[in-house]
Design an enzyme around this catalytic site. Structure first.
Site, PDB file in Angstrom:
ATOM      1  N   GLU A  90       0.801  -1.220   0.000  1.00  0.00           N
ATOM      2  CA  GLU A  90       0.000   0.000   0.000  1.00  0.00           C
ATOM      3  C   GLU A  90       0.838   1.276   0.000  1.00  0.00           C
ATOM      4  OE1 GLU A  90      -3.187   0.362  -0.320  1.00  0.00           O
ATOM      5  OE2 GLU A  90      -3.688  -1.771  -0.303  1.00  0.00           O
ATOM      6  N   SER A 469     -49.432 -31.907  39.146  1.00  0.00           N
ATOM      7  CA  SER A 469     -49.142 -32.284  40.528  1.00  0.00           C
ATOM      8  C   SER A 469     -47.838 -31.710  41.060  1.00  0.00           C
ATOM      9  CB  SER A 469     -49.106 -33.814  40.655  1.00  0.00           C
ATOM     10  OG  SER A 469     -50.391 -34.353  40.441  1.00  0.00           O
TER      11      SER A 469
END
Length: 821
Positions: A90, A469
């Site tokens: 770059e 229950s």
């Protein structure tokens, strides 16, 4: 000759004049643009978007949320090899120029002047790219380019070269939602930066130029050409030798997608954490890099996943084969290389892999998987697949695989406990599990269904189901506050409630349609006698029972004011049931379930830390808080006896626990724990006792009408745990699918792992509890020399009352109090 001198002089003057005019033009442009330039010093405090991460309490990743995948790293953490790869490709003179590479600019100007192109390469340094990334739009114009250059010059005055390079490496887009070089290394190679090889670093350096169209996953051929170019550039500028570059170029590229390494499968809790973070911090929570540490224990969560899925698959096998999942046309002539592509529309679900039937015979079937491997399924691994006819009936076992499967069928397979492949199918039923720390309310494990990928509905927190229950212990606790004892006799016999207003009647019954006559409450709980519970709630009053039960955290709207409340006719999610049972386990305190331990910002600083209310039954703070003048207290009008006084307001010390409020008398909690331990020793939950072999476990089954729901809620070690199984559409699980076959196995398998290596919780008998011998048939206190007498526990005031009345008075009292129909 003089003419030549004059021309040279003129040329020099024109050149100088052009230079002065150029500099003047730049100065004028800077004077015009500079006031609008952003403050570059803000880049020192820039906050890059970082996803929200969610972890278990022991640091295992549950999920990451956010559009971007980014892990900012300090420039000191970036290996030289990685920095050099980017600089070489770059901006080779990055550490030398002042932010603008004038040679590149002049080259770009020359190309603009000598060609017809409006866009030319060259001229953008890494500093300029950072200026564009943070401050400028992607438009292409001369004004924007000049602004970029001026910004770059200013950035070089304000920031160091390393700071600028760090911003570039963390900000750049690398495709596939990966922002920053660290995220790119993880996504493409599954590595951290320090693990990258030379060729991998070079490949990453190629991507920012063409992140979407040139990355090695989308376009590997183009990416390889670019990678080798970067290696050549690294050699040219002297970062690597010719030998190193050649060796790297000889290596194949191994890039492929690596999703974030999810280390713990807890998607329902991860989603709860995401919603909580947004509620606390707004939508910015998704990009500000918060880390949420949940209270989940990874070992417990893995056990919960295995237990729920295994029990659902086992239930599903009991009810038969519902057919293949799909069918595809196989190519002719046969081409095994195309088989994986045919399975692409099907994904793996909770360990069930899609498989393509490519061949069947009388002895077995050959199946192909999406990863290219083939497996053989002999007949014995298919025999379970009797055709489903209804929830209560199945067809005959298949005589051969060919009778069940055909070429081109798509089915599911899974490995069993021995690692062998078995035919499978996605279960029709659903299940949920919640495990809470009974002292603090911390969520240790949660499963909201078979597969979050199939259905995101969280049955653990959102499903309102009848608990059956498993609700009875709350009603028994209310009765123990009204003078009933575990030895009290209540009639187990048919009863009819007439509703004259509606002209209808209700006649409850026991599950087995049998009746035992008068029986002690302990035995009624152990054998889960419905008629005893109905008579019990009628004796103490439905209104009283309903108010009392709210002390366990149940909202009043979930509790019907009717006798059927005794059989769990209300509605509650598994989380609420686990919270209620935690009250029994912790000595009578109401804890608040919570699932977040702490939240940290991106820098690791805590922004939230949980301060849960704790039962802390035996800690000094609790003992001091409950030391009232008369040793008694009431909550909402309910007598707590000698169990303690209300929690007093006091300034806690830095390390003192915050105390949870008392919900019920400690002695009532002790009595219920005693009954529930008997349930797992010799009652409907006895399978748990036989399998786990622990003295500190207890719990209660619950099966609702038409077998729509199966529950098991209980406690063991430090945990209160609820398991549930049912159909999302409330249809029946099938005849005889009691909770001991559906929910209880989930609970057992979870506890087997969750309690491994955990010492049994000691049981302390609270003050105000005494033991006495009773007649097992009448429940009355047994006199000296009575044969067959058994030991029972009582609140001390109940025992004294029975002793004071004497045998004859007690007999009349029993008749008056309990012969209620």
């Amino acid at each position: 000759m003089p003419k030549l001198r004059r021309l040279l002089r003129l040329g020099l003057v024109l050149l100088l004049l052009g230079g002065v005019m150029g500099v003047s033009a730049l100065a004028v442009l800077y004077w015009i643009i500079a006031p609008n330039l952003p403050a570059v010093e803000t880049l020192r405090d820039v906050r890059l978007q970082v996803p929200l991460s969610v972890y278990s309490t022991d640091g295992r990743l549950l999920a990451q949320f956010g559009e971007t995948r980014r892990y900012p790293v300090a420039i000191e953490q970036v290996p030289p090899l990685v920095k050099q790869a980017f600089i070489a490709t770059e901006d080779a003179r990055f550490y030398e120029h002042p932010g603008v590479e004038w040679r590149g600019v002049l080259r770009a100007v020359w190309l603009l002047a000598t060609t017809s192109d409006r866009r030319v390469p060259g001229g953008s340094t890494i500093t300029q790219q950072v200026a564009k990334q943070f401050f400028l739009s992607p438009e292409y114009s001369y004004t924007r380019k000049l602004t970029e250059m001026f910004l770059a010059l200013r950035m070089e005055r304000e920031l160091t070269k390393d700071e600028i390079l760090g911003l570039y490496l963390n900000k750049s887009f690398f495709g596939n939602r990966a922002y920053g070089v660290a995220a790119a290394a993880e996504f493409y190679y599954g590595k951290t930066l320090d693990q990258l090889s030379l060729e991998e670093a070079a490949m990453l350096a190629t991507i920012p130029k063409f992140p979407s169209s040139g990355n090695p996953v989308v376009n590997p051929k183009r990416a390889m050409i670019r990678r080798n170019y970067v290696l050549d550039r690294m050699q040219e500028v002297g970062f690597v030798s010719a030998e190193q570059a050649a060796a790297a170029k000889a290596q194949p590229d191994r890039a492929h997608p690596h999703e974030p390494p999810i280390e713990l499968d807890a998607p329902w809790v991860a989603e709860m954490a995401r919603q909580d973070a947004i509620a606390r911090f707004g939508e910015q929570a998704m990009v500000d890099g918060y880390r949420v540490w949940t209270t989940l224990d990874s070992r417990a969560q893995e056990a919960a996943n295995r237990a729920t899925r295994a029990s659902l698959l086992e239930y599903d096998r009991r009810h038969g084969w519902r057919g293949v999942e799909g069918h595809v046309e196989l190519p002719s002539p046969d081409d095994p290389t195309r088989w994986p592509a045919l399975l692409q529309p099907y994904r793996a679900i909770a360990g069930l892999l899609p498989a393509l039937v490519v061949e069947t015979s009388e002895q077995g079937a050959l199946l192909a998987l999406a990863d290219g491997q083939t497996i053989d399924l002999p007949l014995e691994r298919i025999k379970w697949a009797r055709p489903y006819l209804s929830e209560n009936s199945r067809g005959p076992a298949p005589a051969s695989p060919a009778a069940l499967l055909g070429r081109g069928d798509v089915v599911r397979v899974a490995r069993d406990g021995e690692g062998e492949w078995q035919l499978a199918q996605i279960p029709k039923a659903q299940a949920a599990l919640v495990a809470l720390d009974s002292d603090s309310g911390a969520l240790r494990a949660m499963v909201g269904g078979f597969s979050y990928a199939l259905n995101k509905f969280n049955r653990a927190t959102q499903a309102q189901r009848q608990p059956g229950s498993s609700f009875k212990p709350f009603v028994y606790a209310a009765a123990f506050e009204r003078g009933f004892t575990p030895a009290s006799i209540v009639l187990d016999a048919p009863v009819v409630f007439n509703d004259t207003g509606a002209g209808q009647s209700w006649q409850p019954s026991n599950d087995n349609e049998r009746f035992s006559g008068p029986m002690r409450l302990r035995e009624a709980m152990v054998s889960s006698r419905n008629l005893v519970s109905i008579r019990l709630i009628d004796a103490i009053g439905v209104g009283y029972a309903r108010r009392y039960v709210q002390n366990f955290g149940f909202p009043p709207e979930s509790l019907p004011e009717a006798p059927s409340l005794a059989l769990g006719a209300g509605s509650a999610p598994p989380l609420a049931m686990a919270r209620g049972y935690a009250t029994f386990a912790n000595g009578g305190f109401l804890i608040e379930p919570h699932f977040i331990e702490r939240i940290e910002d991106r820098d690791g600083q805590p922004v939230f830390e949980a301060a849960p209310l704790r039962a802390c039954q035996r800690c000094p703070e609790r003992l001091a808080a409950e030391a009232g003048p008369d040793g008694a207290a009431t909550i909402d009008g309910f007598d707590l006896g000698n169990g303690g006084s209300p929690v007093v307001d006091a300034e806690p010390s830095d390390h003192a626990p915050l105390l949870a409020p008392r919900a019920i008398d400690e002695r009532t909690a002790y009595l219920i724990r005693s009954l529930l331990r008997d349930v797992t020793r010799r009652g409907t939950g006895s399978l748990a006792g036989r399998e786990l072999k622990r003295a500190d476990i207890g719990g209660k089954t619950g099966t609702t009408n038409d077998y729509r729901d199966g529950w098991f809620s209980g406690f063991g070690g430090p945990l209160a745990v609820t398991a549930w199984m049912g159909m999302d559409d409330f249809s029946s699980l099938g005849d005889r699918e009691f909770a001991m076959r559906t929910a209880l196995p989930i609970w057992i398998e979870f506890m087997r792992t969750a309690l491994e290596g955990v010492d049994a919780q000691p049981e302390y008998m609270p003050e105000g509890i005494a033991t006495a011998m009773v007649d097992p048939d009448s429940g009355r206190l047994a006199g000296a020399g009575v044969t067959g007498a058994i030991a029972e526990i009582f609140k001390i005031e109940d025992l004294r009352r029975l002793e004071a009345r004497g045998t004859e008075a007690a007999q009349e009292d029993e008749k008056e109090a309990f012969d209620i129909f």
